[in-house]
Design an enzyme around this catalytic site. Structure first.
Site, mmCIF file in Angstrom:
data_model
loop_
_atom_site.group_PDB
_atom_site.id
_atom_site.type_symbol
_atom_site.label_atom_id
_atom_site.label_comp_id
_atom_site.label_asym_id
_atom_site.label_seq_id
_atom_site.Cartn_x
_atom_site.Cartn_y
_atom_site.Cartn_z
ATOM 1 N N ILE A 60 0.879 -1.163 0.000
ATOM 2 C CA ILE A 60 0.000 0.000 0.000
ATOM 3 C C ILE A 60 0.916 1.212 0.000
ATOM 4 O O ILE A 60 1.817 1.330 0.838
ATOM 5 C CB ILE A 60 -0.963 -0.007 1.217
ATOM 6 N N SER A 61 0.738 2.098 -0.967
ATOM 7 C CA SER A 61 1.646 3.232 -1.140
ATOM 8 C C SER A 61 1.609 4.166 0.054
ATOM 9 O O SER A 61 0.607 4.251 0.785
ATOM 10 C CB SER A 61 1.282 4.012 -2.405
#
Length: 215
Positions: A60-61
């Protein structure tokens, strides 16, 4: 203010420090609780401005990068947006507060299913379609799109996806420059002139892969 509320406020401050000045983008980030999109193992780090592991070797960025990419898209309420790489569904959820509809493609079946459950059942967001498919091929049946965002590093701007972008539309994606370097690019498709390319800085993403995975 609860501990979570304080940490979420600090997260927005950190996103601002990345250069995100759009109040509409910042408000969308405020609306989405990142803790719901990370595994319980990393719940205590959900509000840190860092990338975190999710299933299938994906990530997840970090919120700062999500903010930069979303701001660079220049999304409007009437827009239809294609996302390549659903992952946890966090980016799609943020975009759903800004546009008319998000079409998000994920190559891993298990991630597709978990993102659908989280976005469509828990949040009941009606402006998001999660599709299990090959993101490198885009979604021709729903094209053309006003905006396209790719959350995995490509070797080049994918010609197939550029054809699915409207004239004067914007694509934001990481491009692999060398074995270890990637640049975040904003590409504006011009109808009567050469396309415009804007380098938004160095990033680190998982690679864009062809095909689907039924795991």
């Amino acid at each position: 203010m609860s501990i979570d509320s304080h940490e979420r406020a600090e997260l927005i401050n950190n996103v601002r420090q990345h250069g995100v000045t759009s109040e509409t983008v910042l408000e969308a980030l405020r609306q989405v609780d990142r803790k719901e999109f990370v595994s319980p193992t990393f719940a205590n780090r959900a509000y840190e401005d860092i990338a975190l592991p999710i299933a299938r070797g994906q990530t997840i960025s970090q919120p700062g990068i999500v903010g930069i990419m979303t701001q660079a898209l220049q999304v409007e309420k009437s827009h239809r947006v294609l996302e390549i790489g659903t992952g946890s569904g966090y980016q799609a959820m943020v975009l759903s507060y800004l546009c008319r509809h998000v079409y998000s493609i994920e190559r891993f079946r298990s991630l597709t299913q978990s993102a659908k459950s989280l976005l469509m059942e828990h949040h009941k967001r009606q402006r998001v379609s999660i599709i299990h498919g090959d993101g490198s091929e885009g979604l021709s049946d729903a094209a053309p799109f006003d905006r396209i965002i790719i959350t995995a590093a490509a070797e080049e701007v994918p010609p197939v996806l550029m054809k699915q972008l409207k004239p004067d539309g914007i694509m934001v994606l990481p491009i692999k420059r060398s074995h270890s370097d990637q640049s975040l690019m904003q590409v504006i498709r011009k109808q009567y002139a050469e396309d415009e390319y804007n380098d938004l800085g160095m990033v680190r993403f998982v690679p864009l892969l062809e095909g689907v995975n039924d795991e």
